[in-house]
Design a protein around this motif. Sequence first.
Motif, PDB file in Angstrom:
ATOM      1  N   GLU A 155       0.826  -1.209   0.000  1.00 45.35           N
ATOM      2  CA  GLU A 155       0.000   0.000   0.000  1.00 45.35           C
ATOM      3  C   GLU A 155       0.860   1.259   0.000  1.00 45.35           C
ATOM      4  OE1 GLU A 155      -4.158  -1.116   2.189  1.00 45.35           O
ATOM      5  OE2 GLU A 155      -2.349  -1.323   3.412  1.00 45.35           O
ATOM      6  N   PHE A 156       1.949   1.250   0.761  1.00 45.85           N
ATOM      7  CA  PHE A 156       2.879   2.382   0.738  1.00 45.85           C
ATOM      8  C   PHE A 156       3.435   2.581  -0.666  1.00 45.85           C
ATOM      9  CE2 PHE A 156       3.378   1.939   5.440  1.00 45.85           C
ATOM     10  CZ  PHE A 156       3.264   3.265   5.782  1.00 45.85           C
ATOM     11  N   MET A 157       3.936   1.514  -1.252  1.00 46.74           N
ATOM     12  CA  MET A 157       4.594   1.609  -2.551  1.00 46.74           C
ATOM     13  C   MET A 157       3.629   2.008  -3.665  1.00 46.74           C
ATOM     14  SD  MET A 157       7.749   1.145  -2.058  1.00 46.74           S
ATOM     15  CE  MET A 157       8.797   0.518  -0.740  1.00 46.74           C
ATOM     16  N   ASN A 158       2.409   1.481  -3.626  1.00 45.05           N
ATOM     17  CA  ASN A 158       1.435   1.843  -4.659  1.00 45.05           C
ATOM     18  C   ASN A 158       1.175   3.338  -4.671  1.00 45.05           C
ATOM     19  OD1 ASN A 158       1.164  -0.838  -5.457  1.00 45.05           O
ATOM     20  ND2 ASN A 158      -0.556  -1.213  -4.072  1.00 45.05           N
ATOM     21  N   GLN A 159       1.100   3.939  -3.480  1.00 39.42           N
ATOM     22  CA  GLN A 159       0.889   5.388  -3.430  1.00 39.42           C
ATOM     23  C   GLN A 159       2.124   6.136  -3.897  1.00 39.42           C
ATOM     24  OE1 GLN A 159       2.010   8.331  -1.671  1.00 39.42           O
ATOM     25  NE2 GLN A 159       0.440   9.409  -2.865  1.00 39.42           N
ATOM     26  N   LEU A 160       3.287   5.709  -3.442  1.00 37.50           N
ATOM     27  CA  LEU A 160       4.517   6.411  -3.786  1.00 37.50           C
ATOM     28  C   LEU A 160       4.759   6.431  -5.293  1.00 37.50           C
ATOM     29  CD1 LEU A 160       6.805   5.049  -0.915  1.00 37.50           C
ATOM     30  CD2 LEU A 160       6.023   7.407  -1.195  1.00 37.50           C
ATOM     31  N   PHE A 161       4.413   5.321  -5.969  1.00 30.61           N
ATOM     32  CA  PHE A 161       4.626   5.250  -7.416  1.00 30.61           C
ATOM     33  C   PHE A 161       3.381   5.613  -8.212  1.00 30.61           C
ATOM     34  CE2 PHE A 161       8.174   2.739  -5.840  1.00 30.61           C
ATOM     35  CZ  PHE A 161       9.217   3.230  -6.633  1.00 30.61           C
ATOM     36  N   GLY A 162       2.258   5.864  -7.526  1.00 24.30           N
ATOM     37  CA  GLY A 162       1.037   6.297  -8.207  1.00 24.30           C
ATOM     38  C   GLY A 162       0.567   5.321  -9.265  1.00 24.30           C
ATOM     39  N   ASN A 163       0.652   4.028  -8.963  1.00 21.54           N
ATOM     40  CA  ASN A 163       0.261   3.038  -9.967  1.00 21.54           C
ATOM     41  C   ASN A 163      -1.233   2.734  -9.911  1.00 21.54           C
ATOM     42  OD1 ASN A 163      -0.175   1.034  -7.919  1.00 21.54           O
ATOM     43  ND2 ASN A 163       2.010   0.561  -7.917  1.00 21.54           N
ATOM     44  N   GLU A 164      -1.666   1.731 -10.675  1.00 18.88           N
ATOM     45  CA  GLU A 164      -3.095   1.457 -10.790  1.00 18.88           C
ATOM     46  C   GLU A 164      -3.728   0.959  -9.494  1.00 18.88           C
ATOM     47  OE1 GLU A 164      -3.754  -1.544 -13.722  1.00 18.88           O
ATOM     48  OE2 GLU A 164      -2.630  -3.099 -12.636  1.00 18.88           O
ATOM     49  N   MET A 197       1.068  13.641  -5.384  1.00 17.84           N
ATOM     50  CA  MET A 197       2.494  13.382  -5.350  1.00 17.84           C
ATOM     51  C   MET A 197       2.787  12.365  -4.242  1.00 17.84           C
ATOM     52  SD  MET A 197       3.549  17.065  -3.757  1.00 17.84           S
ATOM     53  CE  MET A 197       5.318  16.815  -3.871  1.00 17.84           C
ATOM     54  N   PRO A 198       3.975  11.769  -4.235  1.00 15.34           N
ATOM     55  CA  PRO A 198       4.308  10.770  -3.208  1.00 15.34           C
ATOM     56  C   PRO A 198       4.156  11.308  -1.786  1.00 15.34           C
ATOM     57  CG  PRO A 198       5.919  10.709  -4.975  1.00 15.34           C
ATOM     58  CD  PRO A 198       5.048  11.905  -5.238  1.00 15.34           C
ATOM     59  N   ILE A 199       3.933  10.401  -0.864  1.00 17.14           N
ATOM     60  CA  ILE A 199       3.764  10.553   0.592  1.00 17.14           C
ATOM     61  C   ILE A 199       2.414  11.121   1.006  1.00 17.14           C
ATOM     62  CG2 ILE A 199       6.245  10.623   1.084  1.00 17.14           C
ATOM     63  CD1 ILE A 199       4.291  13.782   1.702  1.00 17.14           C
ATOM     64  N   HIS A 200       1.510  11.314   0.043  1.00 14.93           N
ATOM     65  CA  HIS A 200       0.164  11.787   0.372  1.00 14.93           C
ATOM     66  C   HIS A 200      -0.759  10.582   0.563  1.00 14.93           C
ATOM     67  CE1 HIS A 200       1.944  15.521  -0.818  1.00 14.93           C
ATOM     68  NE2 HIS A 200       0.845  16.195  -0.580  1.00 14.93           N
ATOM     69  N   TYR A 201      -0.493   9.839   1.640  1.00 16.50           N
ATOM     70  CA  TYR A 201      -1.233   8.616   1.908  1.00 16.50           C
ATOM     71  C   TYR A 201      -2.634   8.901   2.456  1.00 16.50           C
ATOM     72  CZ  TYR A 201       3.721   7.240   2.246  1.00 16.50           C
ATOM     73  OH  TYR A 201       5.067   7.068   2.030  1.00 16.50           O
ATOM     74  N   GLY A 202      -3.468   7.881   2.399  1.00 17.01           N
ATOM     75  CA  GLY A 202      -4.781   7.940   3.015  1.00 17.01           C
ATOM     76  C   GLY A 202      -5.344   6.535   3.104  1.00 17.01           C
ATOM     77  N   SER A 203      -6.121   6.272   4.134  1.00 16.40           N
ATOM     78  CA  SER A 203      -6.704   4.941   4.286  1.00 16.40           C
ATOM     79  C   SER A 203      -7.996   5.046   5.086  1.00 16.40           C
ATOM     80  CB  SER A 203      -5.733   3.992   4.991  1.00 16.40           C
ATOM     81  OG  SER A 203      -6.344   2.744   5.254  1.00 16.40           O
ATOM     82  N   ALA A 204      -9.124   4.822   4.416  1.00 18.67           N
ATOM     83  CA  ALA A 204     -10.411   4.868   5.103  1.00 18.67           C
ATOM     84  C   ALA A 204     -10.519   3.747   6.132  1.00 18.67           C
ATOM     85  CB  ALA A 204     -11.546   4.773   4.089  1.00 18.67           C
ATOM     86  N   LYS A 205     -10.047   2.563   5.776  1.00 15.99           N
ATOM     87  CA  LYS A 205     -10.195   1.429   6.689  1.00 15.99           C
ATOM     88  C   LYS A 205      -9.337   1.579   7.948  1.00 15.99           C
ATOM     89  CE  LYS A 205      -6.625  -1.430   4.467  1.00 15.99           C
ATOM     90  NZ  LYS A 205      -6.331  -2.693   3.761  1.00 15.99           N
ATOM     91  N   LEU A 206      -8.255   2.356   7.857  1.00 18.29           N
ATOM     92  CA  LEU A 206      -7.385   2.570   9.019  1.00 18.29           C
ATOM     93  C   LEU A 206      -7.646   3.922   9.688  1.00 18.29           C
ATOM     94  CD1 LEU A 206      -4.004   1.114   7.685  1.00 18.29           C
ATOM     95  CD2 LEU A 206      -5.743  -0.017   9.076  1.00 18.29           C
ATOM     96  N   HIS A 207      -8.704   4.600   9.273  1.00 19.48           N
ATOM     97  CA  HIS A 207      -9.098   5.887   9.870  1.00 19.48           C
ATOM     98  C   HIS A 207      -7.945   6.893   9.811  1.00 19.48           C
ATOM     99  CE1 HIS A 207     -12.733   3.894  11.341  1.00 19.48           C
ATOM    100  NE2 HIS A 207     -11.956   2.902  11.687  1.00 19.48           N
ATOM    101  N   TYR A 208      -7.402   7.035   8.621  1.00 17.81           N
ATOM    102  CA  TYR A 208      -6.280   7.945   8.378  1.00 17.81           C
ATOM    103  C   TYR A 208      -6.671   8.842   7.202  1.00 17.81           C
ATOM    104  CZ  TYR A 208      -1.289   9.240   7.778  1.00 17.81           C
ATOM    105  OH  TYR A 208      -0.082   9.899   7.687  1.00 17.81           O
ATOM    106  N   MET A 209      -7.010  10.081   7.504  1.00 25.27           N
ATOM    107  CA  MET A 209      -7.481  11.013   6.481  1.00 25.27           C
ATOM    108  C   MET A 209      -6.367  11.293   5.472  1.00 25.27           C
ATOM    109  SD  MET A 209     -10.218  12.686   5.597  1.00 25.27           S
ATOM    110  CE  MET A 209     -11.212  12.829   7.097  1.00 25.27           C
ATOM    111  N   THR A 210      -6.742  11.313   4.181  1.00 28.89           N
ATOM    112  CA  THR A 210      -5.752  11.542   3.130  1.00 28.89           C
ATOM    113  C   THR A 210      -5.052  12.887   3.330  1.00 28.89           C
ATOM    114  OG1 THR A 210      -7.047  10.234   1.579  1.00 28.89           O
ATOM    115  CG2 THR A 210      -5.398  11.712   0.644  1.00 28.89           C
ATOM    116  N   ILE A 211      -3.747  12.860   3.202  1.00 31.88           N
ATOM    117  CA  ILE A 211      -2.910  14.042   3.413  1.00 31.88           C
ATOM    118  C   ILE A 211      -3.095  15.039   2.267  1.00 31.88           C
ATOM    119  CG2 ILE A 211      -0.506  14.838   3.501  1.00 31.88           C
ATOM    120  CD1 ILE A 211       0.121  12.065   4.792  1.00 31.88           C
ATOM    121  N   SER A 212      -3.096  16.318   2.601  1.00 25.90           N
ATOM    122  CA  SER A 212      -3.106  17.366   1.583  1.00 25.90           C
ATOM    123  C   SER A 212      -1.893  18.260   1.798  1.00 25.90           C
ATOM    124  CB  SER A 212      -4.402  18.191   1.651  1.00 25.90           C
ATOM    125  OG  SER A 212      -4.544  18.799   2.919  1.00 25.90           O
ATOM    126  N   SER A 213      -1.399  18.839   0.724  1.00 22.42           N
ATOM    127  CA  SER A 213      -0.146  19.592   0.792  1.00 22.42           C
ATOM    128  C   SER A 213      -0.211  20.919   1.556  1.00 22.42           C
ATOM    129  CB  SER A 213       0.386  19.848  -0.616  1.00 22.42           C
ATOM    130  OG  SER A 213       0.779  18.652  -1.231  1.00 22.42           O
TER     131      SER A 213
END
Length: 394
Positions: free
Chosen positions: A119-128, A137-153
């Motif tokens: 999951e980390f790598m998929n976001q970092l490389f912006g793949n399918e 851009m990389p490091i802007h992670y988010g996960s609804a199932k883990l209750h982690y709001m998507t990062i904004s710049s």
Amino acid sequence: MTTTRSEVVYTPTFTDGDEFRLPTFKLLQQDGTLYDGAETPDLDRDKALRIYRAMVFTRVLDERMLAAQRQGRLSFYMQCTGEEAAVIGSTAALDDADMIMAQYREQGALAYRGFTTDEFMNQLFGNEQDYGKGRQMPIHYGSAKLHYMTISSPLATQIPQATGYAYGQKLAGKGHCTITYFGEGAASEGDFHAALNMAAVHKVPVIFFCRNNGYAISTPAIEQFAADGVAPRAFGYKMQVIRVDGNDILAVHEATKAARRMAVEDNCPVLIEAMTYRLAAHSSSDDPSGYRSKKEEEAWREKDPILRMQRWLLDRQWWNEDDEKALQESLRREVLETMKRAEKRPPPALETLVSDVYDEVTPALAEQFEHLKMHIRKYPEAYPKSAGQAKGGA
């Protein structure tokens, strides 16, 4: 109508608040032993090892991905190096269903909650397989199932959002809170003050967690504020506050656990200032040698939070050198192998550029999308054929 409760005086009386200097809460020394008088925290072996694994994973991930950026395999990266205890120790003190609103250096929080290396790598490389469909851009992670709001710049936007979300949690009454992370530089933004004032007035279950790592990019803390750090600002909002050694995993965990109890049981907002240090550059685009010395960095490397926890685990005989070697080797192999898989995955399908922006694709977006496909067909040499583009019909 006034809401102040001050006494009356008959001569001009001024104060700069300097008499209210806050102490720093500490439990664990750098050699892995507790300070004299410190009580052993209620942290069992399984949870301690879960915390430690997340810390080591974060360090390994950061080292490998910065190297990938330098090799041209990744466009951008930001490290958590030196701040792992502040981020992971606080996350571990929460309920896994509590909401996290991060800034951009809290990958350790996701690692602790179980965000996979894939999951980390998929976001970092912006793949399918990127949850954000390659739009960030990389490091802007988010996960609804883990209750982690998507990062904004944009800096500090998550702080008032955390207050609003926590207000909703208060109304829901299910016993959850929100934690929001930010640096001391973000605490200079207007959003910080608006958020604290609203949280205090409406009494919402939110923890404001300031990682005071010494620098807002290249601006040292001494040039950001004249007061005794960020923590005293809580007095102006009549808010509970604590300052903690941000490299002391045990102190951070205990402070946050107590803060969560106040937030959930009393609907009481809390400000935590964790005193730590950014050992890495601000980002892969930054060169810290231009604004701080190697001597300063080395002094803080001796306070490495991972080494401090490792020594505590060794002292309790919950860990040994063979365990450490096996963990390091397995994580390095896992990160490297996963990265190779992720960078080979195709980008998201082209139509995902316009899907999910609105409930249905608007006529304006549909028209723009057609123009994009025409552009790609006209200049095919500039857009290498990929599975993602093929799916988009270009």
